[in-house]
Design a protein around this motif. Structure first.
Motif, PDB file in Angstrom:
ATOM      1  N   ASP A   1     -26.073  48.541  32.691  1.00 15.23           N
ATOM      2  CA  ASP A   1     -25.751  48.719  31.245  1.00 15.23           C
ATOM      3  C   ASP A   1     -25.948  47.623  30.540  1.00 15.23           C
ATOM      4  O   ASP A   1     -25.714  47.354  29.336  1.00 15.23           O
ATOM      5  CB  ASP A   1     -24.248  49.306  31.267  1.00 15.23           C
ATOM      6  CG  ASP A   1     -23.158  48.773  32.178  1.00 15.23           C
ATOM      7  OD1 ASP A   1     -23.777  47.830  32.858  1.00 15.23           O
ATOM      8  OD2 ASP A   1     -22.245  49.336  32.356  1.00 15.23           O
ATOM      9  N   THR A   2     -26.077  46.472  31.280  1.00 16.39           N
ATOM     10  CA  THR A   2     -26.644  45.060  30.751  1.00 16.39           C
ATOM     11  C   THR A   2     -27.774  45.157  29.896  1.00 16.39           C
ATOM     12  O   THR A   2     -28.184  44.318  29.100  1.00 16.39           O
ATOM     13  CB  THR A   2     -26.593  44.070  31.689  1.00 16.39           C
ATOM     14  OG1 THR A   2     -27.817  44.318  32.492  1.00 16.39           O
ATOM     15  CG2 THR A   2     -25.575  43.718  32.670  1.00 16.39           C
ATOM     16  N   PHE A   3     -28.705  46.385  30.201  1.00 18.80           N
ATOM     17  CA  PHE A   3     -29.870  46.395  29.146  1.00 18.80           C
ATOM     18  C   PHE A   3     -29.758  47.059  27.903  1.00 18.80           C
ATOM     19  O   PHE A   3     -30.322  47.368  27.029  1.00 18.80           O
ATOM     20  CB  PHE A   3     -30.919  47.521  29.994  1.00 18.80           C
ATOM     21  CG  PHE A   3     -31.409  46.719  31.054  1.00 18.80           C
ATOM     22  CD1 PHE A   3     -32.790  45.999  30.971  1.00 18.80           C
ATOM     23  CD2 PHE A   3     -30.958  46.730  32.359  1.00 18.80           C
ATOM     24  CE1 PHE A   3     -33.264  45.127  32.028  1.00 18.80           C
ATOM     25  CE2 PHE A   3     -31.527  45.914  33.234  1.00 18.80           C
ATOM     26  CZ  PHE A   3     -32.721  45.301  33.190  1.00 18.80           C
ATOM     27  N   THR A   4     -28.571  47.485  27.550  1.00 20.15           N
ATOM     28  CA  THR A   4     -27.928  47.974  26.187  1.00 20.15           C
ATOM     29  C   THR A   4     -28.361  47.159  25.217  1.00 20.15           C
ATOM     30  O   THR A   4     -28.488  45.760  24.988  1.00 20.15           O
ATOM     31  CB  THR A   4     -26.560  48.181  26.126  1.00 20.15           C
ATOM     32  OG1 THR A   4     -25.753  47.194  26.599  1.00 20.15           O
ATOM     33  CG2 THR A   4     -26.157  49.562  26.606  1.00 20.15           C
ATOM     34  N   LEU A   5     -28.936  47.527  24.060  1.00 15.07           N
ATOM     35  CA  LEU A   5     -29.545  46.682  22.956  1.00 15.07           C
ATOM     36  C   LEU A   5     -28.415  46.605  21.919  1.00 15.07           C
ATOM     37  O   LEU A   5     -27.756  47.916  21.580  1.00 15.07           O
ATOM     38  CB  LEU A   5     -30.911  47.255  22.508  1.00 15.07           C
ATOM     39  CG  LEU A   5     -32.018  47.292  23.325  1.00 15.07           C
ATOM     40  CD1 LEU A   5     -33.180  48.156  22.941  1.00 15.07           C
ATOM     41  CD2 LEU A   5     -32.499  45.827  23.808  1.00 15.07           C
ATOM     42  N   PRO A   6     -28.445  45.876  20.981  1.00 18.56           N
ATOM     43  CA  PRO A   6     -27.447  45.725  20.008  1.00 18.56           C
ATOM     44  C   PRO A   6     -27.847  46.732  18.863  1.00 18.56           C
ATOM     45  O   PRO A   6     -28.817  47.359  18.721  1.00 18.56           O
ATOM     46  CB  PRO A   6     -27.695  44.295  19.192  1.00 18.56           C
ATOM     47  CG  PRO A   6     -28.969  43.660  19.940  1.00 18.56           C
ATOM     48  CD  PRO A   6     -29.207  44.527  21.004  1.00 18.56           C
ATOM     49  N   THR A   7     -26.525  47.235  18.307  1.00 20.72           N
ATOM     50  CA  THR A   7     -26.718  48.461  17.419  1.00 20.72           C
ATOM     51  C   THR A   7     -27.198  47.785  15.920  1.00 20.72           C
ATOM     52  O   THR A   7     -26.953  46.625  15.787  1.00 20.72           O
ATOM     53  CB  THR A   7     -25.434  49.076  17.361  1.00 20.72           C
ATOM     54  OG1 THR A   7     -24.559  47.963  16.585  1.00 20.72           O
ATOM     55  CG2 THR A   7     -24.961  49.606  18.614  1.00 20.72           C
ATOM     56  N   GLU A   8     -27.596  48.593  14.972  1.00 23.43           N
ATOM     57  CA  GLU A   8     -27.845  48.175  13.493  1.00 23.43           C
ATOM     58  C   GLU A   8     -26.719  47.649  13.221  1.00 23.43           C
ATOM     59  O   GLU A   8     -26.830  46.635  12.612  1.00 23.43           O
ATOM     60  CB  GLU A   8     -28.040  49.639  12.906  1.00 23.43           C
ATOM     61  CG  GLU A   8     -29.512  49.907  12.382  1.00 23.43           C
ATOM     62  CD  GLU A   8     -30.524  48.738  12.097  1.00 23.43           C
ATOM     63  OE1 GLU A   8     -31.274  48.441  13.199  1.00 23.43           O
ATOM     64  OE2 GLU A   8     -30.305  47.974  11.362  1.00 23.43           O
ATOM     65  N   SER A   9     -25.428  48.022  13.187  1.00 18.61           N
ATOM     66  CA  SER A   9     -24.478  47.479  12.584  1.00 18.61           C
ATOM     67  C   SER A   9     -24.137  45.988  13.251  1.00 18.61           C
ATOM     68  O   SER A   9     -23.792  45.123  12.483  1.00 18.61           O
ATOM     69  CB  SER A   9     -23.019  48.398  12.752  1.00 18.61           C
ATOM     70  OG  SER A   9     -22.078  47.883  13.155  1.00 18.61           O
ATOM     71  N   MET A  10     -24.430  45.800  14.481  1.00 21.46           N
ATOM     72  CA  MET A  10     -24.361  44.574  15.091  1.00 21.46           C
ATOM     73  C   MET A  10     -25.275  43.506  14.420  1.00 21.46           C
ATOM     74  O   MET A  10     -24.872  42.472  14.109  1.00 21.46           O
ATOM     75  CB  MET A  10     -24.461  44.520  16.621  1.00 21.46           C
ATOM     76  CG  MET A  10     -23.312  45.120  17.176  1.00 21.46           C
ATOM     77  SD  MET A  10     -23.710  45.244  19.233  1.00 21.46           S
ATOM     78  CE  MET A  10     -22.571  46.155  19.623  1.00 21.46           C
ATOM     79  N   ARG A  11     -26.382  43.904  14.219  1.00 24.58           N
ATOM     80  CA  ARG A  11     -27.724  43.260  13.933  1.00 24.58           C
ATOM     81  C   ARG A  11     -27.301  43.036  12.379  1.00 24.58           C
ATOM     82  O   ARG A  11     -27.546  41.406  11.920  1.00 24.58           O
ATOM     83  CB  ARG A  11     -29.057  43.856  13.781  1.00 24.58           C
ATOM     84  CG  ARG A  11     -29.430  43.939  15.081  1.00 24.58           C
ATOM     85  CD  ARG A  11     -30.797  44.697  15.138  1.00 24.58           C
ATOM     86  NE  ARG A  11     -31.415  44.545  16.596  1.00 24.58           N
ATOM     87  CZ  ARG A  11     -32.087  43.832  17.095  1.00 24.58           C
ATOM     88  NH1 ARG A  11     -32.153  42.533  16.564  1.00 24.58           N
ATOM     89  NH2 ARG A  11     -32.583  44.129  18.250  1.00 24.58           N
ATOM     90  N   LYS A  12     -26.675  43.769  11.518  1.00 25.32           N
ATOM     91  CA  LYS A  12     -26.055  43.416  10.295  1.00 25.32           C
ATOM     92  C   LYS A  12     -24.997  42.538  10.247  1.00 25.32           C
ATOM     93  O   LYS A  12     -25.197  41.439   9.376  1.00 25.32           O
ATOM     94  CB  LYS A  12     -25.755  44.440   9.352  1.00 25.32           C
ATOM     95  CG  LYS A  12     -26.994  45.456   9.138  1.00 25.32           C
ATOM     96  CD  LYS A  12     -26.620  46.750   8.134  1.00 25.32           C
ATOM     97  CE  LYS A  12     -27.588  47.510   7.645  1.00 25.32           C
ATOM     98  NZ  LYS A  12     -27.367  48.938   7.883  1.00 25.32           N
ATOM     99  N   ALA A  13     -24.072  42.568  11.128  1.00 30.89           N
ATOM    100  CA  ALA A  13     -22.877  41.955  11.262  1.00 30.89           C
ATOM    101  C   ALA A  13     -23.481  40.180  11.697  1.00 30.89           C
ATOM    102  O   ALA A  13     -23.028  39.447  11.173  1.00 30.89           O
ATOM    103  CB  ALA A  13     -21.776  42.117  11.900  1.00 30.89           C
ATOM    104  N   MET A  14     -24.423  40.305  12.519  1.00 36.31           N
ATOM    105  CA  MET A  14     -24.880  38.990  12.874  1.00 36.31           C
ATOM    106  C   MET A  14     -25.409  38.244  11.848  1.00 36.31           C
ATOM    107  O   MET A  14     -25.151  37.104  11.626  1.00 36.31           O
ATOM    108  CB  MET A  14     -25.827  39.217  14.197  1.00 36.31           C
ATOM    109  CG  MET A  14     -24.959  39.630  15.398  1.00 36.31           C
ATOM    110  SD  MET A  14     -26.344  40.093  16.595  1.00 36.31           S
ATOM    111  CE  MET A  14     -26.756  38.687  17.319  1.00 36.31           C
ATOM    112  N   ALA A  15     -26.138  38.898  10.869  1.00 34.98           N
ATOM    113  CA  ALA A  15     -27.003  38.279   9.923  1.00 34.98           C
ATOM    114  C   ALA A  15     -26.105  37.506   8.896  1.00 34.98           C
ATOM    115  O   ALA A  15     -26.385  36.377   8.262  1.00 34.98           O
ATOM    116  CB  ALA A  15     -27.897  39.424   9.144  1.00 34.98           C
ATOM    117  N   ILE A  16     -24.753  38.317   8.641  1.00 35.09           N
ATOM    118  CA  ILE A  16     -24.064  37.609   7.443  1.00 35.09           C
ATOM    119  C   ILE A  16     -22.756  36.925   8.116  1.00 35.09           C
ATOM    120  O   ILE A  16     -21.666  36.454   7.467  1.00 35.09           O
ATOM    121  CB  ILE A  16     -23.748  38.733   6.448  1.00 35.09           C
ATOM    122  CG1 ILE A  16     -23.046  39.727   7.231  1.00 35.09           C
ATOM    123  CG2 ILE A  16     -24.832  39.360   5.741  1.00 35.09           C
ATOM    124  CD1 ILE A  16     -22.183  40.729   6.416  1.00 35.09           C
TER     125      ILE A  16
END
Ligand code: TLP
Length: 354
Positions: free
Chosen positions: A10-25
């Motif tokens: 389960d370490t192979f899970t990729l970040p969600t869309e919501s994570m990527r947006k939160a990371m950007a801002i």
């Protein structure tokens, strides 16, 4: 493109869309100076969720466990662990190398230590012997199948340790899997222990990071230890932003992974040469054994071209882990692919390696 079902971890899970947006801002600052507002938010949220005074964001579960042991114990102390625990088997002897700690492994049937055996392992003060300082628990227990400790088992173990003056550290890399599987508030599992490490980067799908939680004075020491081992990060609020999404949005869905793991274990029953242990499937892991001469390595190598990726646990033992990147349909596909490969005799004769 050929289909791939990623069951190695389960370490192979990729970040969600919501994570990527939160990371950007994400609002960030220098966290070594304790000035990253997003990390502060994550640490407060994590501590609250597991019912502890404070928490610390660390780059990995391994570092979280190491900082916990360094903060609870002194060089020359002894730490009681389960023999197949991640701390004992998979952390490169960090506690011994960096902390000068002696690890005392105890056997168990399914990853669940018994209070009486812990009691027997705790040493009386003696000039010749190391001081028993810490008891480590692991929930869920990885190498024993993703098995869970219940609240009452956790309490009973903590009682024995605390009465003798030991601290209890919980390797809760997958503590939310344990809570979701038992349909209980995670605090029932973390309440009795002195410290808990849990991972954001496994089933919860964050790209990086783990949390270490405990009393405020313990976390203050752990912060120094994290700096010592090189884990002081600067504008890591970008990572903490994903961690907040993990805690707020990804916990409940772990139940799906558990259903999928059971589905997978069922579908793999009755294959010639391969035994799948249904009884240990309590969360998101399926373990199985190959019957000699078939080795786990040969099994894994034959599954790979069919797009089914799994992990080796020992020469004959293997592991499949379900997670957000594996749907029920993927499970059916993987099981059918493996059945197709192993129901008929192998086209090329299998040779034992070694
Ligand atoms: N486990 C990994 C591998 O290291 C085996 C995996 O794929 O399962 N405690 C437990 C119980 C773990 O399973 C792991 C990672 C850790 C600690 C360490 O976490 P990281 O990988 O973040 O250092």
């Amino acid at each position: 493109m050929a289909r791939t079902v990623e069951l190695r971890s389960d370490t192979f899970t990729l970040p969600t869309e919501s994570m990527r947006k939160a990371m950007a801002i994400a609002e960030v600052g220098d966290d070594v100076w304790d000035e990253d507002p997003t990390i502060h938010r994550l640490q407060e949220r994590a501590a609250e969720m597991v019912g502890m005074e404070a928490s610390l964001f660390v780059p990995s579960g391994t570092m979280g466990n190491l900082c916990a042991l360094l903060s609870h114990a002194q060089p020359g102390d002894e730490v009681i662990v389960e023999v197949d625990s991640h701390i004992y088997q998979n952390e490169v002897a960090g506690a011994a190398v960096v902390g000068g700690l002696q690890l005392r492994p105890l056997d168990s049937e399914s990853g669940r230590l018994q209070p009486e055996q812990v009691l027997r392992a705790i040493r009386e003060p003696d000039i010749h012997e190391p001081r028993s300082a810490v008891l480590c628990l692991e929930n869920t227990h990885n190498r024993k199948g993703g098995t869970c400790l219940s609240p009452s088992q956790t309490e009973a173990l903590c009682l024995v340790a605390h009465r003798a003056g030991l601290k209890v550290h919980l390797d809760g890399a997958r503590i939310f899997n344990a809570a979701v599987a038992q349909r209980i508030d995670v605090r029932k599992l973390t309440g009795p222990v002195d410290s808990v490490m849990f991972c954001l980067s496994k089933g919860l799908s964050a790209p990086v990071g783990s949390m270490l939680a405990g009393r405020a004075d313990f976390i203050e020491r752990a912060r120094r230890m994290r700096k010592m081992v090189g884990g002081g990060m600067r504008q890591a609020g970008v990572l903490a932003a994903a961690g907040l999404c993990a805690l707020n949005e990804m916990v409940d869905r772990l139940a799906e992974d558990h259903v999928n793991a059971r589905r997978l274990a069922e579908a793999l029953q009755g294959l010639p040469g391969i035994d799948v242990d249904r009884s240990t499937v309590e969360t998101n892991m399926v373990f199985g054994e190959c019957r000699p001469p078939l080795t786990a390595r040969q099994f894994i190598d034959r599954c790979r071209p069919a797009g089914v990726l799994l992990d080796q646990a020992s020469p004959y033992r293997w592991r499949m882990v379900t997670h957000r990147g594996v749907s029920a349909d993927d499970v059916d596909y993987a099981a059918a692919a493996v059945r197709g490969l192993f129901s008929e005799p192998a086209t090329t004769p299998l040779r034992a390696t070694g």
